[in-house]
Design an enzyme around this catalytic site. Structure first.
Site: not given
Ligand code: NDP
Length: 674
Positions: A259, A298
């Site tokens: 998602e 989202c």
């Molecule tokens: P990220 O993609 O940075 O993070 C999402 C999850 O992935 C977090 O748990 C993060 O952990 C983890 N993650 C990041 N890098 C890695 C990796 N290399 N290996 C494993 N896990 C990883 O998104 P954010 O939450 O920071 O949000 C950023 C953007 O994502 C928002 O601005 C928005 O555009 C979008 N978003 C979309 C959503 C949806 O439901 N469609 C919901 C929320 C955000 P950690 O926090 O520890 O880095």
């Protein structure tokens, strides 16, 4: 805050990450330190091994219904301790109303999956997929698709915005399927996820190994994945791409559910000008979606589209409402909108707004540089942008500012609106505000392929609607293309992501044994005692009652016709019946056959069968003519416990004529003493 350092939960132990590699998590309200977190030192391969070898087998020993009851217990445990979670919720910048979606919405998702599981899945270990496929003339060789739980671990990587709901909407279908999970929350709100996770562990309901928690990076976890594991991810498109391109995910064909961000649209219908209820509802919903969770959803509306002639009125009405929205400390009851999750997230949103303005959209409400609320907090005014040329300002369809930001734009006619809505290249949710069925049909048929969930809202359903932005456990959440190309939830559909479908080919007896159900053509055990005299626990799958036969006369048919008023030609007019392509003359009513069948198999005394609750899959296969006789075979097909005091027995009812031809078949459902 009682935990200064968040703990991981690995191999059924709470484990602190290496103290040398901890990250700070700051409060969204004032930037103060909330907790330290990290997962350094965890043995990720051992966690996967534990899930596969301890959690998986323990969950697979349970039936769907047993797992559903655990899930219900987890939901109730969260509700019981919700106030602890609400306290932490404020630190994420969220108001109590925002927290309700996350905390009680999350618990509600568990309860909903539990109830779906008990109603729609069998009290067994195998789920049948579709009908039995006859593969041979005599019926000795048949095919049946079945689902069984995958034997790996489900790795859940969650976004920061819904730390409780985000965890639970993935856990519910995973556990119901019979698969253990390893949960990794986003770091910035991991303290709230950890607290909710702790409530579930404290409940003592989960078998060992069923769930584990990583409050930090995932280390080398991905290097140890196999084709029996599932990765379910919510977050940015960039991280999704990185993770789904991992060589082990590719090599092992690891199932990957994503998602990711999407530029969801909402449309004011061509019929819904100022002064209509739909206009007001549209304005209210756009403002709601911009301000709930400070727009960090989202599904939030990023693109608000209106007929060109109504755009000025839409802009003015949204602006008026936004300017009356008090932004401030989420603990303050007066605040309508809290803070973003962190100052870093606010910087990111400001940078995205700059991209939108550089592409020609102009800010018509709010100042992105203002810092309302508490000093040091991540507050931002809601920002409304407008573009009058959405056909060329492509950034408004591509750039997601994940905060209280939306852009209004015009469309010319429905086909144009469809093209603009689809220009987002795949979204999670879309809403259309119209009272015109024609407009709804044209728009939805033109745009549905690009959107995962679509809401048509108007004066008739507004009061009861759950709104544009709320994913519901019984409906799919997900979307094509940019939205990630996956689906979550959707009731039992979501459970199947954690199971493997296999086509089984064999005899009816083998398929019945494998699926723990009676299958037509499978073994029956004729029993002496009437099955209605047995408690559910005393009934075995395949136990059968064979009734004596009775002859159906013309008088019976006429009596039934006059008594019920059903004088359809096929029962009353011999000539017309003969002239039809189906009958050779007058035939018995299908309902008469059902009634006589009940008369043949029912045992009248009270209990242990308490009530008839319905018939399913009814088919009339061969006509029954006056003078023919009929008899019934009543077989226990499946049983399930509904509560401590009641169970449901599904009976296969097969009605035969004097030539042993099947004339009717159906499933009878009864409520029974367990
Ligand atoms: P990220 O993609 O940075 O993070 C999402 C999850 O992935 C977090 O748990 C993060 O952990 C983890 N993650 C990041 N890098 C890695 C990796 N290399 N290996 C494993 N896990 C990883 O998104 P954010 O939450 O920071 O949000 C950023 C953007 O994502 C928002 O601005 C928005 O555009 C979008 N978003 C979309 C959503 C949806 O439901 N469609 C919901 C929320 C955000 P950690 O926090 O520890 O880095």
């Amino acid at each position: 805050m009682k935990t200064a350092q968040l703990l991981n939960y690995a191999r059924d132990q709470w484990i602190a990450g290496d103290s040398a590699a901890l990250a700070d998590i700051n409060s969204a309200i004032d930037g103060s330190l909330v907790a330290k977190t990290g997962s350094g030192g965890l043995d990720f391969a051992a966690m996967l091994h534990h899930a596969r070898n301890v959690g998986g087998p323990a969950l697979r020993r349970l039936t769907f219904h047993e797992r559903a009851r655990i899930i219900k217990g987890l939901g109730l445990a969260i509700l019981e301790r919700k106030e602890e979670l609400y306290e932490l919720n404020y630190l994420t910048g969220a108001t109590r109303k925002d927290g309700w979606i996350d905390i009680e919405g999350g618990a509600g998702t568990l309860l909903s999956f539990s109830s779906k599981g008990r109603r729609e899945l069998p009290d067994a270990h195998v789920l049948l997929d579709g009908a039995l496929e006859p593969l041979s003339k005599s019926g000795s060789f048949i095919g049946q698709h079945i689902y069984t739980p995958l034997q790996g671990a489900a790795v859940h990587i969650n976004a920061f915005n819904f730390p409780v709901w985000g965890m639970l909407e993935k856990l519910a279908p995973t556990l119901l399927a019979g698969m253990p999970a390893i949960v990794k929350p986003a770091s910035s709100t991991a303290y709230l996820c950890e607290a909710a996770f702790r409530v579930m562990i404290d409940s003592g309901l989960l078998p060992d190994g069923a769930v584990q928690l990583i409050v930090g990076g995932v280390g080398d976890l991905f290097d140890h994945l196999t084709g029996q594991d599932v990765v379910s991810f919510t977050g940015s498109a960039a991280t999704a791409l990185k993770l789904r391109s991992h060589p082990v995910v590719q090599r092992e064909s690891v199932k990957f559910v994503a998602e990711q961000d999407s530029l969801n649209a909402s449309l004011l219908g061509p019929d819904a000008g100022p002064g209509t209820p739909e206009f007001d509802l549209f304005v209210k919903e756009v403002v709601n979606e911009m301000t709930v969770k400070a727009g960090q959803k989202c599904t939030a509306i990023r693109r608000a589209m209106a007929p060109a002639e109504h755009l000025d009125a839409v802009e003015a009405a949204i602006r008026e409402r936004l300017q009356a929205t008090k932004v401030g400390d989420p603990r303050d009851r007066e605040s309508r909108m809290g803070a973003l999750v962190s100052c870093a997230q606010r910087d990111d949103v400001r940078a995205q707004i700059a991209k939108l303005t550089a592409a020609g959209a102009r800010i018509v409400s709010g100042d992105p540089d203002a810092s309302p609320g508490v000093a040091g907090g991540a507050f931002l005014e809601p920002i409304l942008l407008r573009t009058d040329d959405p056909w060329h300002a492509s950034a408004v369809h591509d750039v997601e500012a994940f905060g209280p930001v939306s852009t209004v734009m015009p469309y010319k006619h429905i086909a144009d609106a469809v093209a603009l809505a689809n220009r987002g290249m795949g979204s999670l949710a879309l809403s259309l505000f119209t009272y015109s069925p024609g407009a709804a049909r044209e728009f939805i048929q033109g745009a549905a392929a690009y959107h995962g969930r679509m809401l048509v809202l108007n004066r008739d359903n507004a009061a009861e609607s759950t709104g544009h932005g709320s994913p519901l456990p019984v409906l799919v959440h997900g979307g094509p293309g940019r939205a990630g190309g996956s689906e979550e939830m959707g009731g039992v559909r979501g459970v199947k992501h954690y199971m493997q479908r296999t086509a089984i080919q064999s005899t009816p007896a083998m398929i019945a044994a494998i699926s723990e159900q009676y299958i037509p053509g499978g073994p029956k055990h004729v029993i002496e005692q009437h099955p209605f005299r047995r408690r559910m626990s005393e009934l075995q799958i395949g136990d059968t009652l064979k009734t004596p036969s009775r002859t159906v006369t013309l008088e019976d048919i006429e009596h039934f016709a006059h008594f019920t008023g059903d004088t359809f030609y096929a029962h009353m007019d011999d000539e017309a019946a003969k002239a039809s392509p189906i009958f050779e003359g007058r035939v018995a009513h299908g309902y008469l056959i059902l009634s006589f069948a009940a008369g043949l198999f029912v045992d009248p005394d009270p209990g242990p069968v308490l009530a008839n609750t319905g018939l399913e899959n009814l088919r009339f296969l061969t006509p029954l003519y006056p003078g023919d006789s009929m008899r019934v075979e009543l077989t226990v097909r499946a049983k399930s416990l509904k509560s401590e005091d009641t169970g449901v027995v599904r009976w296969a009812v097969e009605v035969f004529n004097q030539k042993d031809e099947l004339i009717a078949t159906y499933d009878l459902l009864t409520e029974n003493v367990p």
